[in-house]
Design a protein around this motif. Structure first.
Motif, PDB file in Angstrom:
ATOM      1  N   VAL A 194      32.853  -8.540   7.453  1.00 52.98           N
ATOM      2  CA  VAL A 194      31.255  -8.720   7.477  1.00 52.98           C
ATOM      3  C   VAL A 194      30.823  -9.438   8.889  1.00 52.98           C
ATOM      4  O   VAL A 194      31.675 -10.231   9.083  1.00 52.98           O
ATOM      5  CB  VAL A 194      30.998  -9.563   6.268  1.00 52.98           C
ATOM      6  CG1 VAL A 194      31.676 -10.698   6.434  1.00 52.98           C
ATOM      7  CG2 VAL A 194      29.312  -9.738   6.102  1.00 52.98           C
ATOM      8  N   ARG A 195      29.642  -9.009   9.223  1.00 53.80           N
ATOM      9  CA  ARG A 195      29.137  -9.970  10.377  1.00 53.80           C
ATOM     10  C   ARG A 195      27.723 -10.540   9.602  1.00 53.80           C
ATOM     11  O   ARG A 195      27.119  -9.626   9.428  1.00 53.80           O
ATOM     12  CB  ARG A 195      28.948  -9.114  11.544  1.00 53.80           C
ATOM     13  CG  ARG A 195      30.072  -8.607  12.224  1.00 53.80           C
ATOM     14  CD  ARG A 195      29.603  -7.609  13.534  1.00 53.80           C
ATOM     15  NE  ARG A 195      30.702  -7.216  14.108  1.00 53.80           N
ATOM     16  CZ  ARG A 195      30.789  -5.809  14.176  1.00 53.80           C
ATOM     17  NH1 ARG A 195      30.056  -5.116  13.757  1.00 53.80           N
ATOM     18  NH2 ARG A 195      31.714  -5.261  15.010  1.00 53.80           N
ATOM     19  N   VAL A 196      27.676 -11.623   9.745  1.00 50.72           N
ATOM     20  CA  VAL A 196      26.471 -12.234   9.354  1.00 50.72           C
ATOM     21  C   VAL A 196      25.592 -12.843  10.392  1.00 50.72           C
ATOM     22  O   VAL A 196      26.187 -13.665  11.285  1.00 50.72           O
ATOM     23  CB  VAL A 196      26.553 -13.458   8.267  1.00 50.72           C
ATOM     24  CG1 VAL A 196      25.659 -14.212   7.724  1.00 50.72           C
ATOM     25  CG2 VAL A 196      27.468 -12.935   7.390  1.00 50.72           C
ATOM     26  N   TRP A 197      24.237 -12.372  10.373  1.00 49.29           N
ATOM     27  CA  TRP A 197      23.363 -12.967  11.398  1.00 49.29           C
ATOM     28  C   TRP A 197      22.272 -13.946  10.729  1.00 49.29           C
ATOM     29  O   TRP A 197      21.481 -13.399   9.986  1.00 49.29           O
ATOM     30  CB  TRP A 197      22.443 -11.917  12.143  1.00 49.29           C
ATOM     31  CG  TRP A 197      23.077 -11.086  13.104  1.00 49.29           C
ATOM     32  CD1 TRP A 197      23.122 -11.347  14.663  1.00 49.29           C
ATOM     33  CD2 TRP A 197      24.107 -10.238  13.088  1.00 49.29           C
ATOM     34  NE1 TRP A 197      23.980 -10.680  15.389  1.00 49.29           N
ATOM     35  CE2 TRP A 197      24.452  -9.821  14.563  1.00 49.29           C
ATOM     36  CE3 TRP A 197      24.731  -9.218  12.241  1.00 49.29           C
ATOM     37  CZ2 TRP A 197      25.511  -8.818  14.676  1.00 49.29           C
ATOM     38  CZ3 TRP A 197      25.491  -8.324  12.270  1.00 49.29           C
ATOM     39  CH2 TRP A 197      25.878  -8.069  13.735  1.00 49.29           C
ATOM     40  N   HIS A 198      22.766 -15.247  10.817  1.00 53.31           N
ATOM     41  CA  HIS A 198      21.840 -16.258  10.420  1.00 53.31           C
ATOM     42  C   HIS A 198      20.488 -16.289  11.186  1.00 53.31           C
ATOM     43  O   HIS A 198      20.705 -16.233  12.407  1.00 53.31           O
ATOM     44  CB  HIS A 198      22.347 -17.564  10.030  1.00 53.31           C
ATOM     45  CG  HIS A 198      23.388 -17.499   9.053  1.00 53.31           C
ATOM     46  ND1 HIS A 198      23.139 -17.329   7.629  1.00 53.31           N
ATOM     47  CD2 HIS A 198      24.749 -17.717   8.841  1.00 53.31           C
ATOM     48  CE1 HIS A 198      24.208 -17.125   6.960  1.00 53.31           C
ATOM     49  NE2 HIS A 198      25.526 -17.412   7.564  1.00 53.31           N
ATOM     50  N   VAL A 222      21.577 -22.101  12.744  1.00 58.85           N
ATOM     51  CA  VAL A 222      22.766 -22.399  12.672  1.00 58.85           C
ATOM     52  C   VAL A 222      22.838 -23.367  11.494  1.00 58.85           C
ATOM     53  O   VAL A 222      24.066 -23.633  10.912  1.00 58.85           O
ATOM     54  CB  VAL A 222      23.233 -23.353  13.959  1.00 58.85           C
ATOM     55  CG1 VAL A 222      23.042 -22.741  15.313  1.00 58.85           C
ATOM     56  CG2 VAL A 222      22.027 -24.621  13.820  1.00 58.85           C
ATOM     57  N   LYS A 223      22.170 -23.791  10.741  1.00 52.97           N
ATOM     58  CA  LYS A 223      22.322 -24.629   9.548  1.00 52.97           C
ATOM     59  C   LYS A 223      22.700 -23.667   8.461  1.00 52.97           C
ATOM     60  O   LYS A 223      23.387 -24.270   7.367  1.00 52.97           O
ATOM     61  CB  LYS A 223      20.823 -25.104   9.135  1.00 52.97           C
ATOM     62  CG  LYS A 223      19.821 -24.355   8.663  1.00 52.97           C
ATOM     63  CD  LYS A 223      18.484 -25.028   8.036  1.00 52.97           C
ATOM     64  CE  LYS A 223      17.897 -23.987   7.387  1.00 52.97           C
ATOM     65  NZ  LYS A 223      16.498 -24.405   6.704  1.00 52.97           N
ATOM     66  N   ASP A 264      20.432 -14.706  14.851  1.00 47.24           N
ATOM     67  CA  ASP A 264      19.126 -14.126  15.229  1.00 47.24           C
ATOM     68  C   ASP A 264      17.934 -14.651  14.326  1.00 47.24           C
ATOM     69  O   ASP A 264      17.754 -14.216  13.273  1.00 47.24           O
ATOM     70  CB  ASP A 264      19.693 -12.454  14.743  1.00 47.24           C
ATOM     71  CG  ASP A 264      18.390 -11.724  15.313  1.00 47.24           C
ATOM     72  OD1 ASP A 264      17.296 -11.942  15.484  1.00 47.24           O
ATOM     73  OD2 ASP A 264      18.655 -10.348  15.706  1.00 47.24           O
ATOM     74  N   LYS A 265      17.446 -15.236  15.066  1.00 48.74           N
ATOM     75  CA  LYS A 265      16.267 -16.144  14.535  1.00 48.74           C
ATOM     76  C   LYS A 265      15.183 -15.137  13.960  1.00 48.74           C
ATOM     77  O   LYS A 265      14.735 -15.402  12.856  1.00 48.74           O
ATOM     78  CB  LYS A 265      15.455 -16.951  15.691  1.00 48.74           C
ATOM     79  CG  LYS A 265      14.443 -17.777  14.850  1.00 48.74           C
ATOM     80  CD  LYS A 265      13.827 -18.568  16.135  1.00 48.74           C
ATOM     81  CE  LYS A 265      12.766 -19.415  15.702  1.00 48.74           C
ATOM     82  NZ  LYS A 265      12.220 -20.539  16.657  1.00 48.74           N
ATOM     83  N   TYR A 266      15.017 -13.768  14.532  1.00 44.87           N
ATOM     84  CA  TYR A 266      13.883 -12.927  14.267  1.00 44.87           C
ATOM     85  C   TYR A 266      14.386 -11.833  13.182  1.00 44.87           C
ATOM     86  O   TYR A 266      13.612 -11.277  12.478  1.00 44.87           O
ATOM     87  CB  TYR A 266      13.261 -12.388  15.467  1.00 44.87           C
ATOM     88  CG  TYR A 266      12.578 -13.465  16.357  1.00 44.87           C
ATOM     89  CD1 TYR A 266      11.572 -14.314  15.648  1.00 44.87           C
ATOM     90  CD2 TYR A 266      13.249 -14.025  17.427  1.00 44.87           C
ATOM     91  CE1 TYR A 266      10.892 -15.324  16.553  1.00 44.87           C
ATOM     92  CE2 TYR A 266      12.731 -14.968  18.093  1.00 44.87           C
ATOM     93  CZ  TYR A 266      11.522 -15.795  17.637  1.00 44.87           C
ATOM     94  OH  TYR A 266      11.030 -16.787  18.537  1.00 44.87           O
ATOM     95  N   HIS A 267      15.625 -11.566  13.228  1.00 42.50           N
ATOM     96  CA  HIS A 267      16.197 -10.289  12.483  1.00 42.50           C
ATOM     97  C   HIS A 267      17.529 -10.853  11.579  1.00 42.50           C
ATOM     98  O   HIS A 267      18.376 -10.117  11.984  1.00 42.50           O
ATOM     99  CB  HIS A 267      16.467  -9.119  13.427  1.00 42.50           C
ATOM    100  CG  HIS A 267      15.144  -8.762  14.014  1.00 42.50           C
ATOM    101  ND1 HIS A 267      14.017  -8.244  13.314  1.00 42.50           N
ATOM    102  CD2 HIS A 267      14.617  -8.876  15.299  1.00 42.50           C
ATOM    103  CE1 HIS A 267      12.960  -8.003  14.074  1.00 42.50           C
ATOM    104  NE2 HIS A 267      13.520  -8.334  15.348  1.00 42.50           N
TER     105      HIS A 267
END
Length: 128
Positions: free
Chosen positions: A62-66, A69-70, A106-109
């Protein structure tokens, strides 16, 4: 190995429970609307692994794009495994043998990309 993408910020279940009145004045714990909305979104988006019913040990990649950072990576994994069980991708999350996970921003996606790999173990029935 097939990779599936689920769009949206994955929600940590640990942070989204609420106490509500139960029987005999006792409280009971239920999921709040945020986690239920994420689960619904996951169910709608998950097509590739839906109803695979993996019933043997498996590895999760799994790759998680949050979006920030929180958010914790480890809290995302429990939510993902529970959602995979809900859609019938796996029969039980206790069959997860190994997890390889990465956290990205990825703040937007915000999204997750994941793949499941069954572990086919050859069992020796007889010693020669």
């Amino acid at each position: 190995m097939e990779v599936e993408v689920i769009h949206g910020q994955i929600v940590a279940k640990a942070n989204h429970y609420q106490a509500v009145p139960g029987k005999f004045g006792k409280k009971r714990i239920i999921k709040d609307e945020v986690i239920r909305a994420y689960e619904h979104s996951f169910i709608e988006q998950c097509k590739m692994y839906r109803n695979r019913r993996i019933a043997t040990r498996f590895r999760l990649f799994v790759r998680v794009w949050h979006s920030s950072v929180k958010f914790d990576l480890d809290n995302s994994l429990k939510t993902l495994l529970d959602c995979l069980q809900m859609v019938g991708a796996i029969t039980d999350d206790n069959l997860c043998f190994q997890i390889e996970a990465e956290k990205h921003l990825d703040k937007y996606h915000p999204r997750i990309e994941f793949a499941l790999l069954e572990v086919n173990e050859q069992k020796q029935l007889f010693n020669n």
